[in-house]
Motif scaffolding. Structure first.
Motif, PDB file in Angstrom:
ATOM      1  N   ASP A 162       0.861  -1.190   0.000  1.00 58.68           N
ATOM      2  CA  ASP A 162       0.000   0.000   0.000  1.00 58.68           C
ATOM      3  C   ASP A 162       0.896   1.238   0.000  1.00 58.68           C
ATOM      4  O   ASP A 162       1.135   1.865   1.039  1.00 58.68           O
ATOM      5  N   VAL A 163       1.374   1.581  -1.180  1.00 56.37           N
ATOM      6  CA  VAL A 163       2.368   2.654  -1.291  1.00 56.37           C
ATOM      7  C   VAL A 163       1.810   4.016  -0.873  1.00 56.37           C
ATOM      8  O   VAL A 163       2.446   4.733  -0.090  1.00 56.37           O
ATOM      9  N   PRO A 164       0.648   4.439  -1.368  1.00 55.95           N
ATOM     10  CA  PRO A 164       0.150   5.770  -0.979  1.00 55.95           C
ATOM     11  C   PRO A 164      -0.019   5.922   0.538  1.00 55.95           C
ATOM     12  O   PRO A 164       0.382   6.930   1.117  1.00 55.95           O
ATOM     13  N   ARG A 165      -0.628   4.924   1.177  1.00 58.46           N
ATOM     14  CA  ARG A 165      -0.836   5.028   2.633  1.00 58.46           C
ATOM     15  C   ARG A 165       0.493   4.994   3.375  1.00 58.46           C
ATOM     16  O   ARG A 165       0.687   5.699   4.370  1.00 58.46           O
ATOM     17  N   GLY A 166       1.432   4.185   2.885  1.00 55.85           N
ATOM     18  CA  GLY A 166       2.739   4.117   3.522  1.00 55.85           C
ATOM     19  C   GLY A 166       3.508   5.419   3.408  1.00 55.85           C
ATOM     20  O   GLY A 166       4.110   5.890   4.387  1.00 55.85           O
ATOM     21  N   LEU A 167       3.484   6.031   2.228  1.00 61.02           N
ATOM     22  CA  LEU A 167       4.179   7.303   2.042  1.00 61.02           C
ATOM     23  C   LEU A 167       3.555   8.403   2.896  1.00 61.02           C
ATOM     24  O   LEU A 167       4.265   9.268   3.434  1.00 61.02           O
ATOM     25  N   ALA A 168       2.234   8.355   3.029  1.00 58.94           N
ATOM     26  CA  ALA A 168       1.562   9.343   3.881  1.00 58.94           C
ATOM     27  C   ALA A 168       2.007   9.197   5.337  1.00 58.94           C
ATOM     28  O   ALA A 168       2.222  10.192   6.047  1.00 58.94           O
ATOM     29  N   ALA A 169       2.170   7.951   5.801  1.00 58.94           N
ATOM     30  CA  ALA A 169       2.624   7.717   7.174  1.00 58.94           C
ATOM     31  C   ALA A 169       4.059   8.199   7.368  1.00 58.94           C
ATOM     32  O   ALA A 169       4.391   8.799   8.399  1.00 58.94           O
ATOM     33  N   ILE A 170       4.918   7.958   6.376  1.00 57.31           N
ATOM     34  CA  ILE A 170       6.300   8.432   6.465  1.00 57.31           C
ATOM     35  C   ILE A 170       6.328   9.955   6.538  1.00 57.31           C
ATOM     36  O   ILE A 170       7.071  10.541   7.347  1.00 57.31           O
ATOM     37  N   ALA A 171       5.510  10.611   5.703  1.00 62.81           N
ATOM     38  CA  ALA A 171       5.455  12.081   5.729  1.00 62.81           C
ATOM     39  C   ALA A 171       4.975  12.580   7.088  1.00 62.81           C
ATOM     40  O   ALA A 171       5.494  13.569   7.624  1.00 62.81           O
ATOM     41  N   GLU A 172       3.996  11.873   7.650  1.00 63.13           N
ATOM     42  CA  GLU A 172       3.503  12.246   8.975  1.00 63.13           C
ATOM     43  C   GLU A 172       4.598  12.093  10.027  1.00 63.13           C
ATOM     44  O   GLU A 172       4.774  12.950  10.904  1.00 63.13           O
ATOM     45  N   GLY A 173       5.343  10.998   9.940  1.00 64.35           N
ATOM     46  CA  GLY A 173       6.435  10.782  10.892  1.00 64.35           C
ATOM     47  C   GLY A 173       7.522  11.828  10.771  1.00 64.35           C
ATOM     48  O   GLY A 173       8.050  12.317  11.782  1.00 64.35           O
ATOM     49  N   LEU A 174       7.871  12.198   9.548  1.00 62.13           N
ATOM     50  CA  LEU A 174       8.895  13.221   9.342  1.00 62.13           C
ATOM     51  C   LEU A 174       8.432  14.579   9.876  1.00 62.13           C
ATOM     52  O   LEU A 174       9.238  15.351  10.409  1.00 62.13           O
ATOM     53  N   ALA A 175       7.129  14.852   9.737  1.00 58.10           N
ATOM     54  CA  ALA A 175       6.596  16.097  10.293  1.00 58.10           C
ATOM     55  C   ALA A 175       6.717  16.106  11.813  1.00 58.10           C
ATOM     56  O   ALA A 175       6.998  17.142  12.430  1.00 58.10           O
TER      57      ALA A 175
END
Length: 271
Positions: free
Chosen positions: A245-258
């Motif tokens: 699930d690439v889109p959901r995974g990338l969104a989580a990474i962006a959230e973590g980086l924030a």
């Protein structure tokens, strides 16, 4: 904070300074756990505590030195850590007690790790852990409610993994988590979970990363440990991406980086 305000209302005497120092140390430790080492209020608390030590004519305590070090480390302050390291080593070695020696070798090992000296980091952490299973260190953890020695297990595990010793890395990371669970400190468990997840990620174990990151997120959210919510969220995103699930995974990474950005986490040193 209420206790500190009450202490500051007392007459300006040595007794007040001692009470203010004890409260400020505790406040700094609570803030680093909830806000992260690099938060401005953490820096102010430990700098204030160091100033009180000097006013009292006392050596700066291990807890205060650890806090001052953590601020510089998490801000990736190469020069600041280089300047503070000899002072830490000198004070700790002069005291010569197990808590001080564990700290002295631990901070040296952490800086070696982030400057790319993995063999040096491994040697320092192994040396530091000679002092972990001592009565003095157990008393320290009981009194202060904070087991920074879990970091030493964690960095040793991560160094072993990067040095190509995955089996040893897994054993060490598992030991760190087991010890943290025995101490039953949510903050210590969060530290151990983060390093165990680092090892699992570097070994490509997607299922383990997802399981560990979900547990870390649950603890961080319950205890309001924003400092550990960032890496756990990034790890969950990594596992989600590799799970398909690439889109959901990338969104989580962006959230973590924030979240990293919000707490001022910058722990990396340029070569």
């Amino acid at each position: 904070e209420r206790g500190l305000a009450a202490a500051q209302a007392l007459p300006d005497t040595r007794v007040r300074w001692q009470q203010e120092l004890a409260i400020t140390e505790s406040l700094g430790t609570a803030l680093l756990a909830t806000r992260g080492y690099s938060a401005p209020e953490v820096e102010r608390a430990f700098d204030r505590a160091a100033g009180l030590c000097e006013r009292l004519g006392e050596d700066v305590s291990n807890r205060v030195l650890h806090g001052m070090w953590g601020v510089r480390l998490t801000r990736a302050d190469r020069e600041g850590t280089a300047q503070l390291l000899p002072r830490l080593r000198t004070l700790c070695e002069r005291h010569g007690d197990p808590v001080s020696l564990l700290l002295a070798h631990g901070v040296s090992g952490v800086r070696a790790f982030f400057t790319g000296d993995l063999l040096g980091a491994k040697a320092e952490m192994e040396q530091s852990l000679r002092w972990y299973d001592t009565e003095e260190y157990r008393v320290f953890v009981t009194v202060y409610g904070y087991d920074g020695g879990v970091y030493n297990f964690g960095y040793l595990a991560w160094a072993l993994q990067l040095l190509g010793e995955p089996a040893a890395a897994t054993r060490m990371a598992d030991e760190a988590l087991a010890r943290a669970e025995r101490n039953a400190s949510p903050y210590g468990i969060s530290i151990a979970l983060a390093f165990r997840t680092n090892v699992a990620r570097d070994q490509g174990d997607v299922d383990a990363v997802l399981r560990l990151s979900d547990r870390a997120i649950a603890i961080a959210e319950k205890q309001k440990l924003d400092y550990w919510l960032g890496p756990a969220t990034c790890h969950r995103g990594w596992a989600t991406v590799l799970g398909g699930d690439v889109p959901r995974g990338l969104a989580a990474i962006a959230e973590g980086l924030a979240l990293f950005d919000r707490v001022g986490q910058r722990t990396t040193f340029d070569s």
